[in-house]
Design a protein around this motif. Structure first.
Motif, PDB file in Angstrom:
ATOM      1  N   ARG A   1     -54.523 -28.346   7.960  1.00 48.09           N
ATOM      2  CA  ARG A   1     -53.605 -28.200   9.380  1.00 48.09           C
ATOM      3  C   ARG A   1     -54.384 -27.374  10.422  1.00 48.09           C
ATOM      4  NH1 ARG A   1     -48.644 -24.222  10.205  1.00 48.09           N
ATOM      5  NH2 ARG A   1     -48.985 -24.732  12.345  1.00 48.09           N
ATOM      6  N   PHE A   2     -55.766 -26.806   9.750  1.00 50.24           N
ATOM      7  CA  PHE A   2     -56.388 -26.008  10.878  1.00 50.24           C
ATOM      8  C   PHE A   2     -57.849 -26.462  11.458  1.00 50.24           C
ATOM      9  CE2 PHE A   2     -53.544 -23.161   8.556  1.00 50.24           C
ATOM     10  CZ  PHE A   2     -52.860 -22.791  10.168  1.00 50.24           C
ATOM     11  N   LEU A   3     -58.041 -27.755  10.268  1.00 45.47           N
ATOM     12  CA  LEU A   3     -59.540 -27.778  10.608  1.00 45.47           C
ATOM     13  C   LEU A   3     -60.301 -28.677  11.762  1.00 45.47           C
ATOM     14  CD1 LEU A   3     -60.217 -28.781   6.812  1.00 45.47           C
ATOM     15  CD2 LEU A   3     -60.982 -26.848   7.971  1.00 45.47           C
ATOM     16  N   ARG A   4     -58.977 -29.633  12.042  1.00 41.92           N
ATOM     17  CA  ARG A   4     -59.618 -30.444  13.420  1.00 41.92           C
ATOM     18  C   ARG A   4     -60.090 -29.509  15.145  1.00 41.92           C
ATOM     19  NH1 ARG A   4     -57.528 -35.538  14.908  1.00 41.92           N
ATOM     20  NH2 ARG A   4     -56.792 -35.930  13.520  1.00 41.92           N
ATOM     21  N   GLU A   5     -59.080 -27.974  14.829  1.00 40.34           N
ATOM     22  CA  GLU A   5     -59.384 -27.033  15.797  1.00 40.34           C
ATOM     23  C   GLU A   5     -60.542 -26.123  15.483  1.00 40.34           C
ATOM     24  OE1 GLU A   5     -55.912 -23.833  15.491  1.00 40.34           O
ATOM     25  OE2 GLU A   5     -55.075 -25.508  14.505  1.00 40.34           O
ATOM     26  N   LEU A   6     -60.646 -26.709  14.082  1.00 38.01           N
ATOM     27  CA  LEU A   6     -61.849 -25.814  13.261  1.00 38.01           C
ATOM     28  C   LEU A   6     -63.389 -26.092  13.771  1.00 38.01           C
ATOM     29  CD1 LEU A   6     -60.935 -23.191  10.366  1.00 38.01           C
ATOM     30  CD2 LEU A   6     -61.308 -22.388  13.563  1.00 38.01           C
ATOM     31  N   LYS A   7     -63.144 -27.262  13.878  1.00 38.03           N
ATOM     32  CA  LYS A   7     -64.481 -27.972  13.405  1.00 38.03           C
ATOM     33  C   LYS A   7     -65.368 -28.552  14.579  1.00 38.03           C
ATOM     34  CE  LYS A   7     -62.719 -32.867  13.967  1.00 38.03           C
ATOM     35  NZ  LYS A   7     -62.739 -34.439  13.401  1.00 38.03           N
ATOM     36  N   SER A   8     -64.576 -28.212  15.571  1.00 36.07           N
ATOM     37  CA  SER A   8     -65.413 -28.205  17.277  1.00 36.07           C
ATOM     38  C   SER A   8     -65.428 -27.397  17.455  1.00 36.07           C
ATOM     39  CB  SER A   8     -64.358 -29.159  18.226  1.00 36.07           C
ATOM     40  OG  SER A   8     -62.780 -28.680  17.711  1.00 36.07           O
ATOM     41  N   LEU A   9     -65.466 -26.458  17.288  1.00 37.56           N
ATOM     42  CA  LEU A   9     -66.078 -24.994  17.086  1.00 37.56           C
ATOM     43  C   LEU A   9     -67.353 -24.861  17.635  1.00 37.56           C
ATOM     44  CD1 LEU A   9     -63.548 -22.616  16.248  1.00 37.56           C
ATOM     45  CD2 LEU A   9     -63.422 -23.391  18.447  1.00 37.56           C
ATOM     46  N   PRO A  10     -68.243 -23.798  18.920  1.00 42.63           N
ATOM     47  CA  PRO A  10     -69.464 -24.125  18.611  1.00 42.63           C
ATOM     48  C   PRO A  10     -70.550 -22.966  17.911  1.00 42.63           C
ATOM     49  CG  PRO A  10     -68.726 -22.980  20.497  1.00 42.63           C
ATOM     50  CD  PRO A  10     -67.275 -23.554  19.786  1.00 42.63           C
ATOM     51  N   ASP A  11     -71.252 -23.513  17.748  1.00 41.09           N
ATOM     52  CA  ASP A  11     -71.966 -22.397  16.352  1.00 41.09           C
ATOM     53  C   ASP A  11     -72.072 -21.259  16.581  1.00 41.09           C
ATOM     54  OD1 ASP A  11     -72.862 -25.007  15.449  1.00 41.09           O
ATOM     55  OD2 ASP A  11     -74.908 -24.473  15.068  1.00 41.09           O
ATOM     56  N   ASP A  12     -71.236 -20.665  17.955  1.00 39.83           N
ATOM     57  CA  ASP A  12     -72.136 -19.495  18.362  1.00 39.83           C
ATOM     58  C   ASP A  12     -70.595 -18.803  18.274  1.00 39.83           C
ATOM     59  OD1 ASP A  12     -70.373 -20.251  20.571  1.00 39.83           O
ATOM     60  OD2 ASP A  12     -71.512 -19.399  22.356  1.00 39.83           O
ATOM     61  N   VAL A  13     -69.317 -19.448  17.624  1.00 34.67           N
ATOM     62  CA  VAL A  13     -68.576 -18.947  16.917  1.00 34.67           C
ATOM     63  C   VAL A  13     -68.813 -19.287  15.698  1.00 34.67           C
ATOM     64  CG1 VAL A  13     -65.906 -19.142  17.336  1.00 34.67           C
ATOM     65  CG2 VAL A  13     -66.897 -19.091  18.867  1.00 34.67           C
ATOM     66  N   LEU A  14     -68.792 -20.192  14.740  1.00 36.27           N
ATOM     67  CA  LEU A  14     -69.188 -20.690  13.664  1.00 36.27           C
ATOM     68  C   LEU A  14     -69.935 -21.264  13.545  1.00 36.27           C
ATOM     69  CD1 LEU A  14     -65.336 -22.203  12.614  1.00 36.27           C
ATOM     70  CD2 LEU A  14     -65.414 -19.851  12.947  1.00 36.27           C
ATOM     71  N   SER A  15     -70.440 -20.017  12.677  1.00 41.97           N
ATOM     72  CA  SER A  15     -72.027 -19.969  11.990  1.00 41.97           C
ATOM     73  C   SER A  15     -72.279 -20.744  10.722  1.00 41.97           C
ATOM     74  CB  SER A  15     -72.947 -19.152  12.388  1.00 41.97           C
ATOM     75  OG  SER A  15     -74.327 -19.100  11.559  1.00 41.97           O
ATOM     76  N   VAL A  16     -72.576 -22.089  10.636  1.00 34.24           N
ATOM     77  CA  VAL A  16     -72.602 -23.093   8.914  1.00 34.24           C
ATOM     78  C   VAL A  16     -73.999 -21.907   8.771  1.00 34.24           C
ATOM     79  CG1 VAL A  16     -74.130 -24.391   9.868  1.00 34.24           C
ATOM     80  CG2 VAL A  16     -72.960 -24.591   8.058  1.00 34.24           C
ATOM     81  N   ASN A  17     -75.354 -21.802   9.507  1.00 29.89           N
ATOM     82  CA  ASN A  17     -75.941 -21.240   8.828  1.00 29.89           C
ATOM     83  C   ASN A  17     -76.306 -19.639   8.147  1.00 29.89           C
ATOM     84  OD1 ASN A  17     -78.298 -23.472   9.303  1.00 29.89           O
ATOM     85  ND2 ASN A  17     -78.532 -22.574  11.305  1.00 29.89           N
ATOM     86  N   LYS A  18     -75.441 -18.912   9.200  1.00 30.55           N
ATOM     87  CA  LYS A  18     -75.471 -17.056   8.762  1.00 30.55           C
ATOM     88  C   LYS A  18     -74.612 -17.570   7.159  1.00 30.55           C
ATOM     89  CE  LYS A  18     -75.690 -14.143  12.105  1.00 30.55           C
ATOM     90  NZ  LYS A  18     -74.875 -13.058  12.691  1.00 30.55           N
TER      91      LYS A  18
END
Ligand code: HEM
Length: 500
Positions: A90-107
């Motif tokens: 339900r929330f993945l659509r809104e989360l997947k487009s957030l930029p890396d400085d909000v959601l960091s895959v590397n960290k």
């Protein structure tokens, strides 16, 4: 007098130390208070310590939490000191487009691999760019080389006679995958070198062993004691040996004008200033992402085929007819036509994923979800991929293994939606390869390689369980990972007259 001023000084120091400790703990306390407002996946009714409880019931905890709370984000108390928040489709659509400085895959990955101590570099965008822009489009011209490498490595394990041969499947597949991937990563000479194959197979295990040993150590002790862990020393020594192994090759490529058609060369061409350490780290990151994921997938497929023999004939039939209409060559187009094989692979991956969560992202700036829930900075969010794969609102009769599930779904889908049934698909309800900008960039190569290996094994060999065994081998679950048992054997027998 002197005693008095000594006492005052001691009190002042004690107070200052106390204040510093409070200030340092403040963000953690604030985060804990905010997190407490999110529902939790459930308490631990057993009285066992939380770490042991989580390790024992990881998969179940995610599935139960998802079943009860799939319309909201919820907390998961895991076995380490990290705060996890689980987010459903339900929330993945809104989360997947957030930029890396909000959601960091590397960290998120740095925390998983304890990069601070294991020194594995993650932030290597050139690797991802090269996979997407050089490797994936090159599959057409790489496939003959991939098939050649499979032939060479298979000969080491399966004789061409029609005798039955018992094989430890994971070991065989890991060597094939390391050699085949190596062909594409560093070229044909190196990939056949037993030392290269050994590094490729063992690096990932040693990296995970080191990361897990660090996680087991109290965070306060890590800066002082982590360096002495035998697991970390083994990893360092492995890295040094890989560096020495790759040094002459990188030097030669820097000096000579020759331009081999492989990942190493594409990376060097794309980032001409990449230094030796970047090239070695990039190669190791690739090895980490590619070898055991692909090996587990092929092994899982063979373990399943050994007990679900009803799939062999239709798959063989499909492989034969696709080959016949493509001049006997496994081009990417031919592989794309193997829709039943694709469906079987996808169902195997749904049932036997290598992890219970994907889309792991470290939250760098707080987020408010569309339902108003607040996720504070400093936590890791995860998509419960395994629970989603068994959601009855997404998959009919999810607890039945149906190798034709995605084939049937593709056949009845609107033309615009057929791709959603493919092995490589990613969308909010299908996150086995992650989602969004950082979804697995290697999945097209992986699908290609897995199909060629499976096509070869299915067409040329009959596969069976050892005498007296009828049940599929169970996978081994530890923490959030699930792997096929690397010690188990299957019996292979050459099919008369077949040769791919
Ligand atoms: C069946 C095999 C494979 C599986 C199941 C798999 C799965 C995954 C998953 C779940 C992610 C995380 C995606 C996300 O968080 O959104 C990922 C990332 C990644 N994978 Fe794969 N993978 C496979 C094969 C490969 C191969 C063969 C390569 C290299 C050629 C590769 C390279 C990578 C890289 C570089 C990333 C990080 C992407 C980024 O951070 O932007 N993977 N993979």
């Amino acid at each position: 007098m002197e005693n008095q001023s000594y006492a005052v000084a001691t009190q002042t120091i004690a107070f200052a130390t106390f204040m510093v400790a409070i200030l340092r703990l403040l963000p953690t306390l604030q985060r804990a208070l905010k997190l407490a407002k999110l529902p939790s996946s459930g308490s631990n009714p057993s009285g066992e310590n939380q770490r042991a409880y989580f390790l024992k019931y990881t998969r179940k905890l995610y599935r139960d939490g998802y079943r009860k709370l799939k319309n909201s984000a919820f907390r998961m108390v895991a076995s380490d000191e990290i705060d996890y928040v689980v987010v459903s489709p339900r929330f993945l659509r809104e989360l997947k487009s957030l930029p890396d400085d909000v959601l960091s895959v590397n960290k998120g990955v740095e925390k998983l691999l304890e990069s601070h101590y294991t020194s594995q570099r993650i932030d290597l965008p050139v690797m991802i760019k090269t996979i997407k822009t050089d490797l994936t489009p090159a599959l057409g011209r790489l496939n003959d080389g991939i098939s050649e490498e499979i032939d060479i490595s298979l000969e080491r394990f399966l004789p061409s006679s029609e005798d039955c041969t018992s094989v430890v499947v994971y070991k065989m597949v890991a060597e094939i995958v390391a050699q085949v991937s190596g062909r594409v990563f560093v070229g044909p000479e190196l990939c056949r070198n037993p030392e290269y194959i050994e590094h490729s197979i063992n690096f990932t295990r040693e990296l995970m062993d080191a990361a897990n040993a660090i996680k087991r150590m109290s965070p306060w002790m890590r800066p002082f004691r982590a360096g002495r862990l035998p697991e970390l020393q083994r990893l360092r020594s492995r890295r040094e040996r890989v560096s020495e192994f790759l040094r002459p090759i990188i030097q030669e490529r820097n000096q000579a004008g020759s331009k081999p058609d492989d990942m190493m060369q594409w990376v060097m061409g794309r980032d001409t200033s990449a230094d030796f350490d970047t090239l070695v780290s990039g190669h190791l990151l690739l090895t980490f992402g590619a070898i055991h994921t692909t090996t587990a997938m092929v092994t899982n497929a063979m373990f399943t085929l050994a007990v679900a023999k009803e799939y062999i004939s239709p798959l063989r039939e499909e492989i034969r007819s696709v080959l016949a209409s493509n001049d006997g060559r496994l081009t990417p187009r031919a592989l794309q036509q193997m829709v039943k094989l694709d469906s079987f692979m996808k169902e195997v991956n749904r049932w036997y994923p290598h992890t219970v969560v994907t889309f792991r992202r470290y939250v760098q700036k707080p987020i408010t979800l569309s339902n108003g829930q607040y996720i504070p900075a400093g936590v890791i969010i995860e998509a419960p991929s395994d629970a989603i794969n068994f959601d009855p609102d997404i998959h009919t009769d999810p607890h039945t293994f149906d190798g034709s599930r995605f084939y049937k779904r593709g056949q009845s889908a609107d033309p615009g939606k057929i791709s959603r049934s493919q092995f490589v698909a990613t969308n909010e309800e299908d996150v086995s390869f992650g989602l969004g900008r950082h979804a697995c960039p290697g999945r097209f190569f992986a699908a290609n390689e897995i199909k060629i290996i499976l096509a070869r094994l299915i067409l040329d060999y009959d596969v069976a369980m050892p005498e007296g065994l009828t049940e599929r081998y169970s996978n081994i679950e530890f923490e959030k990972n699930m792997v096929p048992d690397a010690t188990k054997m299957l019996i292979f027998k050459r099919v008369q007259g077949e040769k791919l």
